[in-house]
Design a protein around this motif. Structure first.
Motif, short mmCIF file in Angstrom:
data_model
loop_
_atom_site.label_atom_id
_atom_site.label_comp_id
_atom_site.label_asym_id
_atom_site.label_seq_id
_atom_site.Cartn_x
_atom_site.Cartn_y
_atom_site.Cartn_z
N GLU A 172 0.90 -0.88 0.07
CA GLU A 172 0.07 0.06 0.03
C GLU A 172 0.74 1.10 -0.12
O GLU A 172 2.16 1.31 0.26
N LYS A 173 0.31 2.32 -0.13
CA LYS A 173 1.01 3.49 -0.43
C LYS A 173 1.47 4.03 1.03
O LYS A 173 0.71 4.14 1.99
N PRO A 174 2.89 4.09 1.25
CA PRO A 174 3.23 4.26 2.74
C PRO A 174 3.04 5.76 3.16
O PRO A 174 2.89 6.85 2.24
N THR A 175 2.88 5.95 4.33
CA THR A 175 2.70 7.58 4.92
C THR A 175 3.76 7.60 5.60
O THR A 175 4.66 6.90 6.14
N TYR A 176 4.45 9.07 5.65
CA TYR A 176 5.43 9.55 6.37
C TYR A 176 5.61 10.31 7.26
O TYR A 176 4.70 11.17 7.30
N ASN A 177 6.57 10.33 8.17
CA ASN A 177 6.73 11.15 9.22
C ASN A 177 8.02 11.91 8.99
O ASN A 177 9.01 11.43 8.58
N TYR A 178 8.13 13.00 9.52
CA TYR A 178 9.49 14.05 9.56
C TYR A 178 9.86 14.14 11.10
O TYR A 178 8.89 14.57 12.02
N LEU A 179 11.10 13.96 11.62
CA LEU A 179 11.33 14.30 12.86
C LEU A 179 12.70 15.34 12.56
O LEU A 179 13.73 15.16 11.89
N SER A 203 19.21 18.31 12.95
CA SER A 203 19.09 17.41 12.05
C SER A 203 17.70 17.11 11.65
O SER A 203 16.57 17.54 12.59
N LYS A 204 17.42 16.53 10.66
CA LYS A 204 16.08 16.27 9.97
C LYS A 204 16.14 14.79 9.14
O LYS A 204 16.71 14.60 8.29
N ILE A 205 15.03 13.85 9.67
CA ILE A 205 15.11 12.87 8.81
C ILE A 205 13.65 12.41 8.65
O ILE A 205 12.65 12.86 9.16
N LYS A 206 13.33 11.90 7.22
CA LYS A 206 11.93 11.61 6.79
C LYS A 206 11.90 9.90 6.81
O LYS A 206 12.97 9.13 6.36
N TYR A 207 10.88 9.38 7.17
CA TYR A 207 10.93 7.86 7.20
C TYR A 207 9.38 7.34 7.35
O TYR A 207 8.47 8.07 7.46
N PRO A 208 9.11 6.06 6.60
CA PRO A 208 7.78 5.60 6.44
C PRO A 208 7.31 5.28 7.87
O PRO A 208 7.93 4.73 8.77
N THR A 209 6.01 5.54 8.29
CA THR A 209 5.63 5.12 9.65
C THR A 209 5.51 3.43 9.64
O THR A 209 5.54 2.94 10.69
N LYS A 210 5.44 2.82 8.51
CA LYS A 210 5.54 1.30 8.34
C LYS A 210 6.05 0.95 7.07
O LYS A 210 5.94 1.86 6.03
N PHE A 211 6.87 -0.26 6.95
CA PHE A 211 7.24 -0.77 5.77
C PHE A 211 6.52 -1.62 4.97
O PHE A 211 5.77 -2.17 5.41
N VAL A 212 6.88 -1.43 3.74
CA VAL A 212 5.74 -2.43 2.76
C VAL A 212 6.58 -3.48 2.32
O VAL A 212 7.78 -3.76 1.97
N ALA A 213 5.95 -4.87 2.72
CA ALA A 213 6.70 -6.11 2.35
C ALA A 213 7.01 -6.18 1.11
O ALA A 213 6.07 -5.73 0.06
N GLY A 214 8.14 -6.61 0.87
CA GLY A 214 8.70 -6.89 -0.34
C GLY A 214 9.43 -5.72 -1.45
O GLY A 214 9.83 -5.74 -2.14
N GLU A 215 9.58 -4.42 -0.68
CA GLU A 215 10.17 -3.35 -1.18
C GLU A 215 11.00 -2.85 -0.01
O GLU A 215 11.27 -3.17 1.08
N THR A 216 12.25 -1.98 -0.84
CA THR A 216 13.20 -1.69 -0.08
C THR A 216 12.97 -0.67 0.97
O THR A 216 12.25 0.04 0.94
N ARG A 217 13.37 -0.89 2.07
CA ARG A 217 13.09 -0.01 3.52
C ARG A 217 14.00 1.37 3.12
O ARG A 217 15.20 1.31 3.44
N THR A 218 13.24 2.37 2.83
CA THR A 218 14.16 3.38 2.32
C THR A 218 13.66 4.66 3.54
O THR A 218 12.49 4.95 3.55
N VAL A 219 14.80 5.30 3.94
CA VAL A 219 14.64 6.76 5.01
C VAL A 219 15.43 7.68 4.41
O VAL A 219 16.49 7.44 3.44
N GLU A 220 15.12 8.83 4.38
CA GLU A 220 16.20 9.88 4.05
C GLU A 220 16.45 10.99 5.11
O GLU A 220 15.77 11.49 5.85
#
Length: 390
Positions: A172-179, A203-220
Motif C-alpha cells: 500500500e502507499k506508505p505514509t511518512y513522518n518527519y522528525l 538534524s532532520k529525517i524522513k521515514y515511513p511509519t511502516k514498511f511495505v513488504a517486498g520493497e526496499t526500506r528507505t529513509v532519508e
C-alpha cells in the motif's frame, strides 16, 4: 559476580590495572558494578575545586588512555564501543576518593575555579514530529505522545515493530513522518522495522511509519547527523535497507554507521562502524568496510576514502565531544549547535591551533571553554547568551 566493598587502596589498584591493560574480567566487572550501584551521598568538598571540572579532568585522561589501546584492538577484532564508553563512565567514580588523574599521575590536587553562572542551557532530548497531514507535535521531556503505531515519552519515539504489525504489512502507499531536531537537541527513534536511529542537533529525517513488504526500506536524512543501527534484512524476508542523504545513497544489509551531512558544510562524511555498506554518489559506487570513511565534497563532486579512528566520529552518540585534531572553527561549530548559542571568533590567529581531547556533553559550556583556555590560553567572554572568543 557479587559486589565486594572496596577500600580506597584496593579500588585504586584495580583502576591502575585497568589503565595499564592488566585488569582481569572480574576486576572490570567490579568497576562497572561499583559505578552502577554507587550513590553520590557525600557532600562535595569545596576546597577540592569545582566538581564538574575535576570530573572532566579525570574523564579526558581516561578516554585518552583507552583510545590508544583501542587502536590496537580494532585491528584484530571488532571493537565494542558500547562497552568502551561504559568502562569510561565506570572509572569516573575515582573522583569520589578525592584523587584525580592529571598529567598521567595520581594526585590529590585540583584546580580551583570560580563558580560558573551563565544563561546557556545544556542540550537535551527534544524534537518536532511532523505527521502526514502536516500537523506538528512537540516532543520533549515530560510530554507523552501516543497515537496509532507511535509512542513517545519525550526522550525517544518508538514505532510499532513489524512483529506486532506483521498482518498489516501489505502493499500500500506508505505514509511518512518527519522528525526535526533543533539546535540544542538530540533524539532517538526506533523505526517500524526495529532499526534504531540516533539524531544529533540540527538534524532532520524522513521515514515511513511502516514498511511495505517486498520493497526496499528507505529513509532519508535531509540534513544533519545520524547514527544508524539497522535491523538486518534477514529479519525482513530479505528486504534491503537504504538511506538517502542529499546526493548520496547508502545500501545496507544489517550494520552500524554514521552520516554527517549538515547543510552549511561542504562535505558529507559517512563512517562505517560494523558490517558493510554500498555507497553510491554520482559515478562512484563503492563498498565500505569497518573503520572506513567516505568524504564527499558537494562542490567538487569528488569522493575520498580513508581509514579512520571510528571513535573520533561516533563519540557524540555516547554523550561525548571528540575534538581530536580539530580547528577552533570546527570546535565552535559543534558547541554552537549543542548549546544553541552564537559564538563570535574575533581573534583569527587562534585558527592555527589544533585541539585534542574528549569532553562530556552533559556539562556547563564554560567547563568546556575553561578546558580549551587551559590548553591554548584561549580567552573568551560570555555576555547576553553569546560567546566571544578574543
Amino acid at each position: 559476580m557479587k559486589q565486594e566493598k572496596l577500600n580506597k587502596e584496593d579500588f585504586l589498584k584495580i583502576v591502575d590495572n585497568f589503565l595499564n591493560g592488566n585488569s582481569t574480567i572480574a576486576e572490570e566487572e567490579i568497576l562497572i558494578n561499583h559505578f552502577e550501584s554507587f550513590q553520590f551521598d557525600n557532600e562535595w568538598k569545596t576546597e577540592l575545586g569545582l566538581e564538574e571540572d575535576v570530573k572532566q579532568n579525570i574523564h579526558s585522561k581516561i578516554l585518552s588512555k583507552i583510545r590508544n589501546e583501542s587502536k590496537i584492538e580494532t585491528k584484530v577484532v571488532s571493537f565494542n564501543y558500547k562497552r568502551f564508553f561504559k568502562y569510561a563512565a565506570a572509572l569516573l567514580i575515582v573522583f569520589s576518593t578525592g584523587y584525580f588523574l592529571i598529567n598521567n599521575e595520581l594526585t590529590d590536587k585540583a584546580p580551583v575555579v570560580t563558580k560558573i553562572k551563565n544563561n546557556i542551557p545544556i542540550g537535551t532530548d527534544k524534537a518536532s514530529l511532523t505527521l502526514e497531514d502536516g500537523s506538528v507535535i512537540s516532543l520533549e521531556k515530560g510530554k507523552i505522545y501516543n497515537k496509532e503505531n507511535a509512542k513517545s515519552n519525550g526522550e525517544k519515539i518508538v514505532y510499532t515493530s513489524e512483529k506486532i504489525a506483521k498482518n498489516r504489512r501489505v502493499k500500500e502507499k506508505p505514509t511518512y513522518n518527519y522528525l526535526t531536531i533543533p539546535r540544542g537537541g538530540e533524539f532517538f527513534v526506533e523505526l517500524a522495522d526495529g532499526t534504531n536511529v540516533w539524531l544529533n542537533s540540527d538534524s532532520k529525517i524522513k521515514y515511513p511509519t511502516k514498511f511495505v513488504a517486498g520493497e526496499t526500506r528507505t529513509v532519508e536524512l535531509l540534513y544533519g547527523e545520524a547514527y544508524f543501527e539497522v535491523s538486518s534484512s534477514d529479519l525482513h524476508n530479505g528486504d534491503k535497507f537504504k538511506v538517502i542523504s542529499q546526493e548520496q545513497e547508502i545500501e545496507v544489509l544489517g550494520t552500524e554507521f554514521n552520516i554527517k551531512a549538515y547543510k552549511e558544510e561542504d562535505v558529507i562524511k559517512t563512517t562505517l562502524v560494523e558490517g558493510k555498506i554500498a555507497l553510491k554518489v554520482d559515478a562512484v559506487n563503492k563498498v565500505l568496510l569497518p573503520s572506513q570513511q567516505s568524504v564527499y565534497n558537494k562542490n567538487s563532486k569528488k569522493v575520498d576514502f580513508k581509514e579512520i579512528d571510528v571513535l573520533n566520529e561516533i563519540s557524540w552518540r555516547y554523550g561525548e565531544f571528540n575534538f581530536n585534531n580539530k580547528t577552533l572553527d570546527e570546535v565552535m561549530t559543534v558547541l554552537s549547535r549543542w548549546y544553541d548559542v552564537k559564538i563570535d571568533v574575533q581573534n583569527k590567529d587562534n585558527q592555527k591551533f589544533r585541539y585534542i581531547g574528549t569532553l562530556g556533553k552533559n556539562q556547563n559550556i564554560e567547563i568546556i571553554l575553561l578546558t580549551l583556555k587551559n590548553t591554548n590560553n584561549l580567552k573568551y567572554e560570555i555576555t547576553d547568551e553569546k560567546i566571544i572568543i578574543k
